[in-house]
Structures are given as structure tokens and as C-alpha cells.
Design a protein around this motif. Sequence first.
Motif, PDB file in Angstrom:
ATOM      1  N   ILE A  72       0.921  -1.459   0.228  1.00  0.00           N
ATOM      2  CA  ILE A  72       0.016   0.145  -0.020  1.00  0.00           C
ATOM      3  C   ILE A  72       0.818   1.328  -0.017  1.00  0.00           C
ATOM      4  CG2 ILE A  72      -1.822   1.336   1.180  1.00  0.00           C
ATOM      5  CD1 ILE A  72      -2.729  -1.445   2.414  1.00  0.00           C
ATOM      6  N   PHE A  73       1.930   1.235   0.899  1.00  0.00           N
ATOM      7  CA  PHE A  73       2.528   2.567   1.119  1.00  0.00           C
ATOM      8  C   PHE A  73       4.170   2.641   0.367  1.00  0.00           C
ATOM      9  CE2 PHE A  73      -0.221   2.031   4.792  1.00  0.00           C
ATOM     10  CZ  PHE A  73      -1.111   3.071   4.550  1.00  0.00           C
ATOM     11  N   GLY A  74       4.353   1.430  -0.018  1.00  0.00           N
ATOM     12  CA  GLY A  74       5.840   1.323  -0.588  1.00  0.00           C
ATOM     13  C   GLY A  74       6.985   0.820   0.328  1.00  0.00           C
ATOM     14  N   ILE A  83       1.006   8.650   9.767  1.00  0.00           N
ATOM     15  CA  ILE A  83       0.117   9.631   8.978  1.00  0.00           C
ATOM     16  C   ILE A  83       1.077  10.545   8.604  1.00  0.00           C
ATOM     17  CG2 ILE A  83      -1.707  11.041   8.667  1.00  0.00           C
ATOM     18  CD1 ILE A  83      -3.132   8.894  10.601  1.00  0.00           C
ATOM     19  N   ASP A  84       1.853  11.492   9.657  1.00  0.00           N
ATOM     20  CA  ASP A  84       2.322  12.564   9.543  1.00  0.00           C
ATOM     21  C   ASP A  84       3.771  12.360   8.450  1.00  0.00           C
ATOM     22  OD1 ASP A  84       2.945  15.480  10.108  1.00  0.00           O
ATOM     23  OD2 ASP A  84       4.584  14.656  11.294  1.00  0.00           O
ATOM     24  N   TYR A  85       4.565  11.280   8.839  1.00  0.00           N
ATOM     25  CA  TYR A  85       5.700  11.016   8.331  1.00  0.00           C
ATOM     26  C   TYR A  85       5.526  10.791   6.784  1.00  0.00           C
ATOM     27  CZ  TYR A  85      10.473   9.331   7.613  1.00  0.00           C
ATOM     28  OH  TYR A  85      11.956   9.400   7.360  1.00  0.00           O
ATOM     29  N   GLY A 101       4.590  13.457   0.048  1.00  0.00           N
ATOM     30  CA  GLY A 101       3.836  14.550  -0.548  1.00  0.00           C
ATOM     31  C   GLY A 101       2.402  14.301  -0.749  1.00  0.00           C
ATOM     32  N   HIS A 102       1.584  13.432  -0.217  1.00  0.00           N
ATOM     33  CA  HIS A 102       0.506  13.336  -0.291  1.00  0.00           C
ATOM     34  C   HIS A 102      -0.115  12.436   0.924  1.00  0.00           C
ATOM     35  CE1 HIS A 102       1.444   9.666  -2.993  1.00  0.00           C
ATOM     36  NE2 HIS A 102       0.785   9.219  -2.229  1.00  0.00           N
ATOM     37  N   LYS A 126      -5.222   4.806  -4.073  1.00  0.00           N
ATOM     38  CA  LYS A 126      -4.296   4.384  -5.319  1.00  0.00           C
ATOM     39  C   LYS A 126      -3.907   3.009  -5.398  1.00  0.00           C
ATOM     40  CE  LYS A 126      -0.355   6.079  -6.041  1.00  0.00           C
ATOM     41  NZ  LYS A 126       0.945   6.737  -5.829  1.00  0.00           N
ATOM     42  N   SER A 127      -3.974   2.349  -4.263  1.00  0.00           N
ATOM     43  CA  SER A 127      -3.222   0.930  -3.951  1.00  0.00           C
ATOM     44  C   SER A 127      -3.815  -0.330  -4.777  1.00  0.00           C
ATOM     45  CB  SER A 127      -2.842   0.781  -2.512  1.00  0.00           C
ATOM     46  OG  SER A 127      -3.975   0.291  -1.700  1.00  0.00           O
TER      47      SER A 127
END
Length: 663
Positions: A350-352, A398-400, A406-407, A415-416
Motif C-alpha cells: 500500500i505505502f511502498g 500519517i504525518d511522516y 507529499g500526499h 491508489k493501491s
Amino acid sequence: MMESVGMYGLCGCAAKSKMKCDSRWEIPASETAPTSAYSSPARSLGDTGITPLSPSHIVNDADPNVSEQQMFLVVVAIDFGTTSSGYAYSFTKEPECIHVMRRWEGGDPGVSNQKTPTTILLTPERKFHSFGYAARDFYHDLDPSEAKQWLYLEKFKMKLHTTGDLTMDTDLTAANGKKIKALEIFAYALQYFKEQALKELSDQAGSEFENSDVRWVITVPAIWKQPAKQFMRQAAYQAGLASPETAEQLIIALEPEAASIYCRKLRLHQMIELSSKAAVNGYSSGDTVGAGFAQGDKYVVVDSGGGTVDLTVHQIRLPEGHLKELYKATGGPYGSLGVDYEFEKLLCKIFGEDFIEQFKIKRPAAWVDLMIAFESRKRAAAPDRTNPLNITLPFSFIDYYKKFRGHSVEHALRKSNVDFVKWSSQGMLRMSPDAMNALFKPTIDSIIEHLRDLFQKPEVSTVKFLFLVGGFAEAPLLQQAVQAAFGDTCRIIIPQDVGLTILKGAVLFGLDPAVIKVRRSPLTYGVGVLNRYVEGKHPPEKLLVKDGTRWCTDVFDKFISADQSVALGELVKRSYTPAKPSQLVIVINIYSCEHDEVSFITDPGVKKCGTLRLDLTGTSSTAVPARREIQTLMQFGDTEIKATAVDIATSKSVKVGIDFLNY
């Protein structure tokens, strides 16, 4: 030039005849260079042959030292688990009463805190700070910039299983990426348990409890290789639980064996049967399993923990209820950590992967938080669940992520294309029950497949009971899978305090270590010898000619084979005689191998694991018989193995514990 008359290979005449091997040779000093375990002992080191006086035989009288138990006031067992750990104890005067350690401070919602997480925290100066919940909570409260200096380790026990070449110098990696010696961490953890247990015992007794009053038992997975078991003993010595001089004060117990000892004592009200079906293998569901097993009953213990799954097959031998191991322990790294690993893979999808790796390093405490949140939801997974499971994402995640990509996290989820994980407005990952079940699937499939293989073995075909124990056995998804696959073959039983089964069984084992009477040897053991060379039978490269005598070098002379049954305290004896009367030193090298088909010490997989060095000086030639007897004994059946060589003429002897870490 002492070494040139040292005995570095043993000579065994072909056919073990009484023929005297009278090869007498001197080897020049240039040939006495040190050798590796795999080079030819005869070629590279000065050695004169010795010949067997008798074929090997097994002496069934157990070693007298086995029965002479030193009296301890209390037995304390430590279950050092991959994900959680704990201890329990029993006073030898009241063996029926097993006390599980005091409840720990802290604890997580939905997780019983009779045990504590296997987490350890060291200060930036690498000194022990805290263990368990205390370590986790303190680390969590540190400022991120400060947390980077501290060494936080969790789930580090698996390193001993996964490291092929484990030594005393093997490193572990802390959450901040810094390396530290594994031996140091294990010793710190054991020392912590020692102090906690002695404090609790002293409080109970109302007076100071001495370490010498305690027999310690530490549990390890049965499928661990021998080096890992020895490593645990070394760490315990460093932690001060026992010492090489008081080795019998510490027992290394095998986890499924401990569980097995406990399970055979269970009464009906102490267990849950997954099925209430018709007779299987001659049993109907109305029989009282717990009222005691029948003579010859066979059962499988499936010990599924955080890191590994261990399978053992035992048979009850009445009247004493001793246990016989029917098939050597098998298993693999299929513990509940596999589910965590699948969750991590899902997050990477999902997040890479690049983000997840960075996040773990930059925000280690927040990563720990996320995995704690996952752990409690993981325990809520069940086959019939319909409502989704929510996993709170730490704010710093969430912050990091927003800074890194940048999104938003929400954008990443959309997107995942992972459609069974959604974002909820409360800042949570919302997983469908199917998504959670999918995380369990690879691990559970591995366990079921392994069990299927086991049930194909003839020794296992008439098994009546399957006990599911260990922390992961609490998972309804695993219970259902085992029941579906094997419910028609045998009765699937879960002890009620399933997570404490090993701990309680280990205490019982410490009170009566002789309860397991017959084990299967995990390895083939033998010594390196010289035999008379036989044309056509021995390979030409092994030929060594000395003074007209043709020798075959590097022969692996077996003491015991892998998977052979060995009774507790069983001794295997061999007698040899030096071929050269003037010989001053005998050195016998001991080797092990995982398989049985082994002919030479240079074969693949053969490892040196012990050396017996016997000094033959100190007797006048008149007192020594012409055929001097050197007796070699190996004692099997305990979780540790001991070897001894005795010069019968002088009664001089040397002992050695088999050593898998220092060769």
C-alpha cells in the motif's frame, strides 16, 4: 615434537578383528601443522594408529550420575518465547502445586498478561535497562531523537533458529540498526528472569532465597539445531543461573516435550475438545482422555508459538507413565510471526517498501505501536467473523508519510488497488475479515502441510490424540484448519491454559527429568578412525602407507545414527589400543552429521564437535599391559551429550561435552 607422537586418528581394523595393528611410524615435524576438521587426520598430523579391542556395544545400565540428583528446594522453569516469555515454579516438597509468576505491570488490551513480551531495552551505553512491558513502554515514551540512541530489541529469539553458523560472536540488530552480541542480550534476559524469580521466591518464603537452592529449566524448540541449544546454556552460565561446574543445576528442555509431559496429566475439565464426534481409532468421544492414557497410546503435540512450530510424537509407557519419542521432532519457522510478516508485506504494497523501511528506522517507537495495534486485532480474527477489524495508525505514521510522499495516507489507499483495506475517517485502517484471514493463510497452510507429511509416516499412523499447544494455538483460524484437516483421523485437544502449557510442563520436567525415557537422536555421531585399507572398497585418495601397512584414513566410525532410539543415560562404549607402545598422547576427534549415510569425516555435512585428549604418560612400562585398553564412552539420551575416554591401565580419564559452537 610432542605432537608427532600424538594420536589424531583412531585405527579400526577392518572387520574389527583382534589383529594387532602394529604400524609404527614417526612423522616429520613439518607434517604436524594444525588441521581443519575436514583434512585428513593421518596425513597432516603425526598419528599412530590404534585398533579396536572390541566391537561397540551399548551398556544399558544408566550412568550412576543420572540418578544421583542433587536436592534442590525449588524448580524454576523459564519459557523464553519468541513473542512472550515467563516463568513458573514449584517447591520440590509440593510438586503438585505449580505457581505461575506474579502478574506483570502493564499489558495490552485483549492479551492475557500472565507472560510478558520478549522485549529488552539497553541504555545508549549498552547497559541493561528494562525487559517486557516496562521496556516497551519506556521506549515508547522517549522522544524520537532520543529513542535513536537506545537499543531496543524484540522477537530476537528467531535469530538462533535462522543463523546457520551460530557462534558465541553472532550479532543481533537493535531497532535503531546498531549491532550487539546475541550472547549478551540472551544473558541479560535470563539474568532478569533469575532476579525476578529469586525475589518472588524470597518474598514467598519470607527469607533470602539462594540461587544454589534452585534447579533451573529453560525451554527451547525441539527443531533447533544443537548449536542453538548449547548457545542457550552458555547464555545461562553468563547470567549466573548455573556454571560449567554445576551444569546439572540447569536443564535445557525441549518445548514440545514439556508440553507433552503436561498434556498427559490433564483431566477432562482442563481441556477443550474441538470435536465431539464418533469413535476414532477405537475411542468414542465419551472416553475420559484426561483420566489417563492407556498403555501404548500415541499422540502428537503441535507446539505452535511465535517463531516456530514444533511437532513431536510420543507414546505412553505404563505403569509409570514414562514417555517414548516415536519420531524425531520436526517443524519449521511457521509461528505467528509469519502473520506479522504478511501484514508488513501488505503495508509495503500500500505505502511502498521504501517508505516502510525508512519509517522503521526513523520512527522505531511508532512502528512498535503499530505492531501492538495489529497484534490485538490479530487476536480478534476468527473464521466466522463478519464485521471489519480496525487498526489504528499512529499519528507519526500519517504525518511522516505526508512528508515522505507529499500526499495523504488516504490517497495511498485509494491508489493501491488493495480493495479489502479501506481508510476510516477516525484515522484507522479498516480490514475486512477476509483480508485478515488472508494474512494467516500462508503460515497455517505451512503447518497443515507439515502435519500431513508427518501423518504419512508409519510410526504416526495410529495416533489417537493431537494436542494443540503454544501461544498461536489460541488462534481460532488455526484451530479450525487443524480440525478440518485431521478431525477424522484423531481427536484434537486444546489444554485450557494453552499459552502456559509449556511453562507448566517444564516445571514437571525439572521435578522429574527421567520422565522421558527414550529419545530419537537428532544426529549421527562418531569418531575419525584409521582402518586397514581394502582394495576396491576404499577410495584410492584415502590410502596411506606407513612401514608397509596400508591404511584408509578419515573413516567415520559411527557411535549412533540419526533417528536411532536412545534410552536416557544410555552409554555406547568402544575399546581401542594404541598400536605404538611409546605413544604419549591420544586425541580422539568426535564428529556429527545430520544424516545417516556417512562413511568419511570429509563427507559433506560432517562437522567436528568434540575432542578428547588423553595423556598416557605417568606409568612405568612394566605396569602397562602389552595391549593397553583405551575405552571411549558416549552418553546419550539427555538433551546434552557427554563423551569420555579412559585409560584402563592408569584410570586416567578425560570428559568433554559435545561442543557445536567452538569448532
